[in-house]
Motif scaffolding. Sequence first.
Motif, PDB file in Angstrom:
ATOM      1  N   PHE A  43       0.588   1.382 -15.065  1.00 11.77           N
ATOM      2  CA  PHE A  43      -0.556   1.398 -14.155  1.00 11.77           C
ATOM      3  C   PHE A  43      -0.130   1.247 -12.691  1.00 11.77           C
ATOM      4  O   PHE A  43      -0.482   2.073 -11.850  1.00 11.77           O
ATOM      5  CB  PHE A  43      -1.560   0.305 -14.530  1.00 11.77           C
ATOM      6  N   HIS A  44       0.619   0.209 -12.364  1.00 19.16           N
ATOM      7  CA  HIS A  44       0.987  -0.029 -10.963  1.00 19.16           C
ATOM      8  C   HIS A  44       1.948   1.020 -10.404  1.00 19.16           C
ATOM      9  O   HIS A  44       1.777   1.441  -9.262  1.00 19.16           O
ATOM     10  CB  HIS A  44       1.531  -1.447 -10.777  1.00 19.16           C
ATOM     11  N   PRO A  45       2.955   1.488 -11.153  1.00 23.17           N
ATOM     12  CA  PRO A  45       3.773   2.584 -10.610  1.00 23.17           C
ATOM     13  C   PRO A  45       2.962   3.848 -10.313  1.00 23.17           C
ATOM     14  O   PRO A  45       3.188   4.506  -9.295  1.00 23.17           O
ATOM     15  CB  PRO A  45       4.811   2.827 -11.705  1.00 23.17           C
ATOM     16  N   LEU A  61      -0.296   3.917  -9.652  1.00 18.70           N
ATOM     17  CA  LEU A  61      -1.152   3.584  -8.512  1.00 18.70           C
ATOM     18  C   LEU A  61      -0.355   3.603  -7.207  1.00 18.70           C
ATOM     19  O   LEU A  61      -0.847   4.075  -6.183  1.00 18.70           O
ATOM     20  CB  LEU A  61      -1.802   2.217  -8.722  1.00 18.70           C
ATOM     21  N   ASP A  62       0.882   3.132  -7.246  1.00 19.48           N
ATOM     22  CA  ASP A  62       1.718   3.168  -6.041  1.00 19.48           C
ATOM     23  C   ASP A  62       2.037   4.601  -5.613  1.00 19.48           C
ATOM     24  O   ASP A  62       2.165   4.883  -4.418  1.00 19.48           O
ATOM     25  CB  ASP A  62       3.019   2.392  -6.270  1.00 19.48           C
ATOM     26  N   ARG A 113       1.161   1.863  -0.059  1.00 22.62           N
ATOM     27  CA  ARG A 113       0.724   0.636   0.616  1.00 22.62           C
ATOM     28  C   ARG A 113       1.316   0.500   2.024  1.00 22.62           C
ATOM     29  O   ARG A 113       0.792  -0.236   2.845  1.00 22.62           O
ATOM     30  CB  ARG A 113       1.069  -0.579  -0.225  1.00 22.62           C
ATOM     31  N   SER A 154      -6.952  -1.888   0.258  1.00 22.07           N
ATOM     32  CA  SER A 154      -6.737  -1.773  -1.186  1.00 22.07           C
ATOM     33  C   SER A 154      -7.117  -0.361  -1.639  1.00 22.07           C
ATOM     34  O   SER A 154      -7.926   0.316  -0.995  1.00 22.07           O
ATOM     35  CB  SER A 154      -7.551  -2.820  -1.928  1.00 22.07           C
ATOM     36  N   ARG A 158      -7.798   3.984  -8.641  1.00 24.68           N
ATOM     37  CA  ARG A 158      -7.576   3.043  -9.737  1.00 24.68           C
ATOM     38  C   ARG A 158      -7.971   3.663 -11.078  1.00 24.68           C
ATOM     39  O   ARG A 158      -7.289   3.481 -12.081  1.00 24.68           O
ATOM     40  CB  ARG A 158      -8.370   1.767  -9.502  1.00 24.68           C
ATOM     41  N   ALA A 218      -5.289   6.202 -11.981  1.00 29.26           N
ATOM     42  CA  ALA A 218      -4.073   5.520 -12.443  1.00 29.26           C
ATOM     43  C   ALA A 218      -4.269   4.969 -13.855  1.00 29.26           C
ATOM     44  O   ALA A 218      -3.372   5.069 -14.700  1.00 29.26           O
ATOM     45  CB  ALA A 218      -3.698   4.404 -11.481  1.00 29.26           C
ATOM     46  N   SER A 260      -2.099   6.273 -17.087  1.00 35.29           N
ATOM     47  CA  SER A 260      -1.300   5.327 -17.861  1.00 35.29           C
ATOM     48  C   SER A 260      -1.829   5.184 -19.288  1.00 35.29           C
ATOM     49  O   SER A 260      -1.044   5.083 -20.235  1.00 35.29           O
ATOM     50  CB  SER A 260      -1.236   3.969 -17.162  1.00 35.29           C
TER      51      SER A 260
END
Length: 100
Positions: A51-53, A55-56, A61, A67, A73, A76, A80
Amino acid sequence: VGGKEKHKVFCNVWECLYKTGHNEGIRGLQKGLSASVIREGSKNFFRIGLFHPVLDQLHDREVHSTSPPIWKRLLAGSVSGSAGAILCNPVEIVKTRLQA
């Protein structure tokens, strides 16, 4: 359908658990459990871990100080979750065959 009467093997879940435990023992009740645990663990590993990779990649950022918007989101999460489902499909097949 076709004049054939369907015969129920079990009346409810408790009867199913009792009869399976009585006839096959604890091994019958836990048939396919290890594959189910591996499947859930690996699927969640990919869903949460990616999820975070993802989203990045969608929301840098360093460029954006705010945000990420909800659509990024959601995207992402969709990517994922789809990756987890696709990558864990072979384990799902093994689990189904073990439980049959």
